[in-house]
Design a protein around this motif. Structure first.
Motif, PDB file in Angstrom:
ATOM      1  N   LEU A   1     -17.251 -46.240 102.296  1.00 29.23           N
ATOM      2  CA  LEU A   1     -17.913 -44.942 102.311  1.00 29.23           C
ATOM      3  C   LEU A   1     -16.994 -43.872 101.722  1.00 29.23           C
ATOM      4  O   LEU A   1     -15.829 -43.769 102.087  1.00 29.23           O
ATOM      5  CB  LEU A   1     -18.275 -44.570 103.747  1.00 29.23           C
TER       6      LEU A   1
ATOM      7  N   TYR B   1     -20.967 -44.359  98.158  1.00 31.66           N
ATOM      8  CA  TYR B   1     -20.018 -45.440  98.432  1.00 31.66           C
ATOM      9  C   TYR B   1     -19.241 -45.716  97.153  1.00 31.66           C
ATOM     10  O   TYR B   1     -19.748 -45.513  96.041  1.00 31.66           O
ATOM     11  CB  TYR B   1     -20.737 -46.716  98.860  1.00 31.66           C
TER      12      TYR B   1
ATOM     13  N   PHE C   1     -21.663 -45.833  94.041  1.00 32.66           N
ATOM     14  CA  PHE C   1     -23.063 -46.060  94.399  1.00 32.66           C
ATOM     15  C   PHE C   1     -23.577 -44.920  95.271  1.00 32.66           C
ATOM     16  O   PHE C   1     -22.939 -44.543  96.251  1.00 32.66           O
ATOM     17  CB  PHE C   1     -23.222 -47.368  95.184  1.00 32.66           C
TER      18      PHE C   1
ATOM     19  N   ALA D   1     -28.298 -47.992  91.177  1.00 36.69           N
ATOM     20  CA  ALA D   1     -27.753 -49.151  90.460  1.00 36.69           C
ATOM     21  C   ALA D   1     -26.250 -49.072  90.271  1.00 36.69           C
ATOM     22  O   ALA D   1     -25.623 -50.039  89.835  1.00 36.69           O
ATOM     23  CB  ALA D   1     -28.444 -49.319  89.118  1.00 36.69           C
TER      24      ALA D   1
ATOM     25  N   PHE E   1     -25.638 -40.782 100.987  1.00 36.31           N
ATOM     26  CA  PHE E   1     -24.323 -41.414 101.006  1.00 36.31           C
ATOM     27  C   PHE E   1     -23.827 -41.652  99.583  1.00 36.31           C
ATOM     28  O   PHE E   1     -24.609 -41.906  98.674  1.00 36.31           O
ATOM     29  CB  PHE E   1     -24.377 -42.787 101.706  1.00 36.31           C
TER      30      PHE E   1
ATOM     31  N   GLN F   1     -12.004 -54.794  95.618  1.00 33.64           N
ATOM     32  CA  GLN F   1     -12.129 -54.382  97.021  1.00 33.64           C
ATOM     33  C   GLN F   1     -13.598 -54.309  97.431  1.00 33.64           C
ATOM     34  O   GLN F   1     -14.494 -54.385  96.612  1.00 33.64           O
ATOM     35  CB  GLN F   1     -11.464 -53.017  97.228  1.00 33.64           C
ATOM     36  N   HIS F   2     -13.816 -54.172  98.733  1.00 34.42           N
ATOM     37  CA  HIS F   2     -15.188 -54.083  99.205  1.00 34.42           C
ATOM     38  C   HIS F   2     -15.705 -52.647  99.125  1.00 34.42           C
ATOM     39  O   HIS F   2     -14.927 -51.700  98.962  1.00 34.42           O
ATOM     40  CB  HIS F   2     -15.296 -54.616 100.644  1.00 34.42           C
ATOM     41  N   LEU F   3     -16.991 -52.510  99.238  1.00 37.02           N
ATOM     42  CA  LEU F   3     -17.617 -51.197  99.258  1.00 37.02           C
ATOM     43  C   LEU F   3     -17.096 -50.390 100.439  1.00 37.02           C
ATOM     44  O   LEU F   3     -16.963 -50.906 101.546  1.00 37.02           O
ATOM     45  CB  LEU F   3     -19.133 -51.341  99.427  1.00 37.02           C
TER      46      LEU F   3
ATOM     47  N   GLU G   1     -16.471 -48.425  90.835  1.00 40.19           N
ATOM     48  CA  GLU G   1     -17.915 -48.298  90.708  1.00 40.19           C
ATOM     49  C   GLU G   1     -18.426 -47.450  91.884  1.00 40.19           C
ATOM     50  O   GLU G   1     -18.022 -47.662  93.034  1.00 40.19           O
ATOM     51  CB  GLU G   1     -18.598 -49.667  90.694  1.00 40.19           C
TER      52      GLU G   1
ATOM     53  N   GLN H   1     -16.571 -48.662  95.207  1.00 44.85           N
ATOM     54  CA  GLN H   1     -16.002 -50.019  95.207  1.00 44.85           C
ATOM     55  C   GLN H   1     -14.893 -50.068  94.165  1.00 44.85           C
ATOM     56  O   GLN H   1     -15.160 -50.067  92.952  1.00 44.85           O
ATOM     57  CB  GLN H   1     -17.070 -51.056  94.903  1.00 44.85           C
TER      58      GLN H   1
END
Lengths: 113, 114
Positions: free
Chosen positions: B46, B36, B90, B106, B34, B42-44, B88, B38
């Motif tokens: 997909l 993801y 991930f 990280a 995956f 805002q929220h994480l 960001e 951000q």
């Protein structure tokens, strides 16, 4: 609402106090996860709930941390006797099944003074 | 223990530059992969996922990622970035099958200069 809801969005408390963080998952999602994200770190798994099964608590860092999920929906993460190293963003996620991608809430930013 | 490594913690690019963010994982079996994202405030969410099939996966907003099993890699790419891609990113991996736990990198902070 349509997404995962977490409250409070921010929490500042003194060392030694207990805190409760709440997560309201997407309706119908059976899987619920709690993560912790410290500054500059990736997400650290804390606990996982799947339906009515016993939760996977393998990620909880100490016995000061506990979580419950009532009625298969809302979950509460409790941290007792908080320490400064507990300061982090606590994220909740839910998914329709455990194999499906997770949907995240906005998190609770916890600051321990 | 399984781990996920994102090589760059900070990347700064100009608009229209090409992007590649590295992700390597350590697990020899079947994996689900995956990315993801951000965005600020805002929220994480997909960006894209790989479960099986074509190893080149297309995601939202023009992103793609290629699963190279022999290299244990799942690098994220975009041919021409925009200022709105500042975020960001991930990478996360789980060991397929019934294993639901995601192991996270990280993160890489991407800043696009207008």
């Amino acid at each position: 609402g349509a997404g995962v809801s977490q409250s409070p969005s921010n929490k500042v408390t003194e060392k030694g106090k207990d805190v409760e963080l709440r997560c309201d998952p997407i309706s119908g999602h059976t899987a619920l996860y709690w993560y912790r994200q410290s500054l500059g770190q990736g997400l650290e798994f804390l606990i996982y709930f799947q339906g009515n099964s016993a939760p996977d608590k393998s990620g909880l860092p100490s016995d000061r941390f506990s979580a419950e999920r009532t009625g298969g929906s809302v979950s509460t993460l409790t941290i007792q006797r908080t320490q400064q190293e507990d300061s982090a963003v606590y994220l909740c996620a839910s998914s329709s099944t455990r194999e499906q991608p997770q949907h995240f809430g906005d998190g609770t930013r916890l600051s321990i003074l | 223990a399984q781990s996920v490594s994102q090589h760059n913690h900070h990347v700064i690019l100009s608009e229209a530059a090409s992007l590649e963010l590295g992700c390597n994982y350590s697990y020899g079996g079947t994996v689900n992969l995956f990315w993801y994202v951000q965005y600020p405030g805002q929220h994480l969410q997909l960006l894209l996922k790989y479960f099986s099939g074509d190893p080149l996966v297309k995601g939202i907003k023009g992103f793609e990622a290629e699963f190279i099993k022999s290299k244990f890699s799942f690098n994220l790419r975009k041919p021409s970035v925009q200022w709105s891609d500042t975020a960001e990113y991930f990478c996360a991996v789980n060991a397929g099958g019934s294993n639901y736990q995601l192991i996270w990198g990280a993160g890489t902070k991407l800043i696009i200069k207008p």
